[in-house]
Each structure stands twice: as structure tokens, then as C-alpha cells.
Design a protein around this motif. Structure first.
Motif, mmCIF file in Angstrom:
data_model
loop_
_atom_site.group_PDB
_atom_site.id
_atom_site.type_symbol
_atom_site.label_atom_id
_atom_site.label_comp_id
_atom_site.label_asym_id
_atom_site.label_seq_id
_atom_site.Cartn_x
_atom_site.Cartn_y
_atom_site.Cartn_z
ATOM 1 N N ASN A 75 -7.393 5.943 16.176
ATOM 2 C CA ASN A 75 -6.073 6.588 16.213
ATOM 3 C C ASN A 75 -6.122 7.981 15.574
ATOM 4 O OD1 ASN A 75 -3.496 6.169 17.263
ATOM 5 N ND2 ASN A 75 -2.616 5.743 15.270
ATOM 6 N N GLY A 76 -7.260 8.658 15.684
ATOM 7 C CA GLY A 76 -7.419 10.001 15.146
ATOM 8 C C GLY A 76 -8.141 10.025 13.816
ATOM 9 N N LYS A 77 -8.573 11.220 13.415
ATOM 10 C CA LYS A 77 -9.257 11.415 12.128
ATOM 11 C C LYS A 77 -8.257 11.888 11.082
ATOM 12 C CE LYS A 77 -13.968 11.476 12.553
ATOM 13 N NZ LYS A 77 -14.879 10.870 11.649
ATOM 14 N N PRO A 78 -8.441 11.485 9.838
ATOM 15 C CA PRO A 78 -7.562 11.982 8.765
ATOM 16 C C PRO A 78 -7.795 13.472 8.517
ATOM 17 C CG PRO A 78 -8.857 10.086 8.036
ATOM 18 C CD PRO A 78 -9.399 10.509 9.361
ATOM 19 N N SER A 79 -6.787 14.132 8.019
ATOM 20 C CA SER A 79 -6.889 15.544 7.689
ATOM 21 C C SER A 79 -7.769 15.744 6.458
ATOM 22 C CB SER A 79 -5.502 16.115 7.409
ATOM 23 O OG SER A 79 -5.601 17.415 6.887
ATOM 24 N N LYS A 80 -8.671 16.715 6.547
ATOM 25 C CA LYS A 80 -9.505 17.062 5.392
ATOM 26 C C LYS A 80 -8.755 17.985 4.433
ATOM 27 C CE LYS A 80 -13.852 16.854 7.910
ATOM 28 N NZ LYS A 80 -15.003 17.638 8.370
ATOM 29 N N LYS A 81 -7.634 18.536 4.900
ATOM 30 C CA LYS A 81 -6.884 19.500 4.108
ATOM 31 C C LYS A 81 -5.787 18.863 3.264
ATOM 32 C CE LYS A 81 -7.751 23.177 7.400
ATOM 33 N NZ LYS A 81 -7.182 24.120 8.342
ATOM 34 N N GLU B 73 -1.858 12.572 3.565
ATOM 35 C CA GLU B 73 -2.412 11.847 4.712
ATOM 36 C C GLU B 73 -2.361 10.352 4.453
ATOM 37 O OE1 GLU B 73 -2.910 11.199 7.909
ATOM 38 O OE2 GLU B 73 -4.184 12.964 8.112
ATOM 39 N N LEU B 74 -1.846 9.623 5.415
ATOM 40 C CA LEU B 74 -1.771 8.169 5.343
ATOM 41 C C LEU B 74 -2.906 7.588 6.189
ATOM 42 C CD1 LEU B 74 0.026 5.678 4.485
ATOM 43 C CD2 LEU B 74 0.991 5.845 6.763
ATOM 44 N N ILE B 75 -3.610 6.621 5.640
ATOM 45 C CA ILE B 75 -4.696 5.960 6.365
ATOM 46 C C ILE B 75 -4.474 4.454 6.285
ATOM 47 C CG2 ILE B 75 -7.194 5.572 6.508
ATOM 48 C CD1 ILE B 75 -7.542 8.296 5.068
ATOM 49 N N LEU B 76 -4.373 3.813 7.445
ATOM 50 C CA LEU B 76 -4.251 2.363 7.480
ATOM 51 C C LEU B 76 -5.617 1.746 7.207
ATOM 52 C CD1 LEU B 76 -2.492 -0.212 8.478
ATOM 53 C CD2 LEU B 76 -3.953 -0.009 10.474
ATOM 54 N N ILE B 77 -5.680 0.830 6.260
ATOM 55 C CA ILE B 77 -6.882 0.033 6.036
ATOM 56 C C ILE B 77 -6.553 -1.321 6.663
ATOM 57 C CG2 ILE B 77 -8.505 -0.914 4.351
ATOM 58 C CD1 ILE B 77 -8.325 2.146 4.149
ATOM 59 N N GLY B 78 -7.106 -1.557 7.848
ATOM 60 C CA GLY B 78 -6.767 -2.744 8.618
ATOM 61 C C GLY B 78 -7.330 -4.032 8.038
ATOM 62 N N HIS B 79 -6.500 -5.053 8.008
ATOM 63 C CA HIS B 79 -6.913 -6.377 7.549
ATOM 64 C C HIS B 79 -6.838 -7.392 8.681
ATOM 65 C CE1 HIS B 79 -7.395 -5.828 3.143
ATOM 66 N NE2 HIS B 79 -6.714 -4.732 3.416
ATOM 67 N N ASP B 80 -6.861 -6.902 9.908
ATOM 68 C CA ASP B 80 -6.929 -7.783 11.063
ATOM 69 C C ASP B 80 -8.377 -8.209 11.271
ATOM 70 O OD1 ASP B 80 -4.236 -7.998 12.368
ATOM 71 O OD2 ASP B 80 -4.377 -5.814 12.234
ATOM 72 N N LYS B 81 -8.579 -9.226 12.111
ATOM 73 C CA LYS B 81 -9.938 -9.724 12.344
ATOM 74 C C LYS B 81 -10.797 -8.714 13.101
ATOM 75 C CE LYS B 81 -9.146 -14.643 12.041
ATOM 76 N NZ LYS B 81 -9.323 -15.941 12.666
ATOM 77 N N TYR C 136 5.984 9.233 7.858
ATOM 78 C CA TYR C 136 4.706 9.912 8.119
ATOM 79 C C TYR C 136 4.877 11.387 8.500
ATOM 80 C CZ TYR C 136 0.021 10.897 9.749
ATOM 81 O OH TYR C 136 -1.218 11.457 9.919
ATOM 82 N N LYS C 137 5.885 11.715 9.264
ATOM 83 C CA LYS C 137 6.089 13.126 9.642
ATOM 84 C C LYS C 137 6.306 13.996 8.410
ATOM 85 C CE LYS C 137 7.893 12.422 14.269
ATOM 86 N NZ LYS C 137 9.038 12.513 15.167
ATOM 87 N N LYS C 138 7.099 13.496 7.465
ATOM 88 C CA LYS C 138 7.338 14.236 6.218
ATOM 89 C C LYS C 138 6.049 14.341 5.405
ATOM 90 C CE LYS C 138 11.512 11.943 5.504
ATOM 91 N NZ LYS C 138 12.409 11.307 4.555
ATOM 92 N N GLU D 196 -3.782 17.088 0.326
ATOM 93 C CA GLU D 196 -3.830 17.128 -1.138
ATOM 94 C C GLU D 196 -3.848 15.707 -1.701
ATOM 95 O OE1 GLU D 196 -3.944 19.933 -3.182
ATOM 96 O OE2 GLU D 196 -4.289 21.000 -1.303
ATOM 97 N N TYR D 197 -3.250 14.772 -0.954
ATOM 98 C CA TYR D 197 -3.190 13.366 -1.358
ATOM 99 C C TYR D 197 -3.489 12.487 -0.152
ATOM 100 C CZ TYR D 197 -0.720 15.111 -5.445
ATOM 101 O OH TYR D 197 -0.379 15.796 -6.583
ATOM 102 N N TYR D 198 -4.031 11.308 -0.434
ATOM 103 C CA TYR D 198 -4.293 10.309 0.599
ATOM 104 C C TYR D 198 -3.635 9.000 0.166
ATOM 105 C CZ TYR D 198 -7.730 13.595 2.343
ATOM 106 O OH TYR D 198 -8.339 14.716 2.843
ATOM 107 N N ILE D 199 -2.967 8.372 1.127
ATOM 108 C CA ILE D 199 -2.369 7.064 0.877
ATOM 109 C C ILE D 199 -3.134 6.059 1.727
ATOM 110 C CG2 ILE D 199 -0.304 5.627 1.029
ATOM 111 C CD1 ILE D 199 1.351 8.224 0.861
ATOM 112 N N TYR D 200 -3.743 5.090 1.070
ATOM 113 C CA TYR D 200 -4.450 4.017 1.762
ATOM 114 C C TYR D 200 -3.507 2.825 1.840
ATOM 115 C CZ TYR D 200 -8.452 6.830 0.196
ATOM 116 O OH TYR D 200 -9.335 7.844 -0.066
ATOM 117 N N LEU D 201 -3.074 2.491 3.039
ATOM 118 C CA LEU D 201 -2.138 1.397 3.247
ATOM 119 C C LEU D 201 -2.879 0.186 3.795
ATOM 120 C CD1 LEU D 201 0.778 0.289 3.411
ATOM 121 C CD2 LEU D 201 0.850 1.191 5.750
#
Length: 180
Positions: free
Chosen positions: A69-75, A111-119, A102-104, A77-82
Motif C-alpha cells: 500500500n505504498g512506501k512510508p515517507s522518509k521525510k 507517517e502512519l504505518i500499519l503493522i499487520g497482525h493478520d495471518k 491520516y490526511k492531517k 518527523e514522527y512515525y506511528i506504528y499501528l
């Protein structure tokens, strides 16, 4: 019937959210005390080198990680791992709020990154697609991410990988108070 199902879902969610985390808290606190003592004895140059090394680890994970679903931004300032999954009721209840925020987040260099816990990765991709989520996801651990005892969970780190806060997934909706 609907009320009963709603009540059961809420009860399960509360149980998952309120699992005792004393062992993890003790480990974190003792680790923070140790880090604080070490930092006081380090020189400014050594601290800067450590911070650069941590930042390099975050950027390396983003550059070389396997994302969907795309690459996270390298720019950012903060990352949220969900930490979330398609089979989790509380996660599904939280996802519309996260997608809306997410738009805000993007405008504020968060940058928000989903850490998937699906199989499977396919299930995690479908989960994002169901909610029309535009943020990236991965099945891998990220630098600075904290261990979880349940989901939904979130960790907010700065661009160096230093943990700002960690806890229930709802902190991702309160990102503005943590990402200053």
C-alpha cells in the motif's frame, strides 16, 4: 440480539485493552533508568552519534523494508506504528477514525504505518482496502517499535526511532498531543 453482540464486543475490547502490563512496565522503567544513567555519563558527541545511528536504522527500515500500500515517507518527523488486524473487533472500530486522521497526519509530517497482525499479507492488504486507507503497511517489526500484549496498539517514535509514547491504539487518534 444486536445489543447483546455489541455488549459482548465491548466487553472483549475492554478485556483486551486492560490486560495487566506490569512486567512490560517494569522492564521499560528499569530500561529507562539504565539509559538515563548511561546518557549522563556519555559525551555530547557520543549522544549525537547514537542519535544518528538510530535515525539511520529508521531510514534503512523504510528504504529496505517490505511494505504494501505504498512506501512510508522518509521525510516524516514522527512515525506511528499501528498494530491492528482484520479479525479484531476493537481494531475495526478504531480504523475509520485513524483513516480520517491520516490526511492531517501527512500535512504535519507524521507517517502512519500499519503493522499487520493478520495471518497473511494478503489479508492485511484487504483490511486496508476495506477502509480505503492510504497509509503503508508491513508485517515486519519497525525500529523503535514496542512489544504489545494485545491489539489495537500503537507506538509513536520520532525520526530517530526514539519512543515518544506507546500503548492502546487510540493514541494514534491523539497524535497531535504527542507529535510536537
Amino acid at each position: 440480539m444486536k445489543r447483546t453482540l455489541l455488549f459482548i464486543t465491548m466487553l472483549l475490547g475492554i478485556c483486551c485493552w486492560s490486560m495487566p502490563q506490569l512486567a512490560m512496565a517494569e522492564d521499560t522503567l528499569s530500561g529507562e533508568v539504565t539509559k538515563t544513567k548511561k546518557k549522563k555519563s556519555k559525551s555530547k558527541k557520543a549522544e549525537d552519534a547514537d542519535e544518528e545511528e538510530e535515525a539511520a536504522a529508521v531510514h534503512e527500515a523504510i528504504a529496505n523494508g517490505k511494505f504494501f500500500n505504498g512506501k512510508p515517507s522518509k521525510k516524516a518527523e514522527y512515525y506511528i506504528y499501528l498494530h491492528s488486524a482484520s479479525w479484531c473487533g476493537p481494531c475495526k472500530a478504531l480504523m475509520p477514525l485513524i483513516v480520517k486522521e491520516y490526511k492531517k497526519m501527512k500535512r504535519a509530517k507524521v507517517e502512519l504505518i500499519l503493522i499487520g497482525h493478520d495471518k497473511t499479507e494478503a489479508l492485511a492488504k484487504a483490511y486496508l482496502k476495506t477502509y480505503k486507507a492510504k497509509f503503508p503497511g508491513t508485517m515486519d517489526k519497525m525500529p523503535g517499535d514496542q512489544p504489545t500484549r494485545g491489539i489495537p496498539a500503537a507506538t509513536i517514535v520520532d525520526k530517530t526511532g526514539r519512543v515518544i509514547t506507546s500503548g492502546h491504539g487510540s493514541i494514534a487518534t491523539e497524535w497531535e498531543t504527542h507529535c510536537k
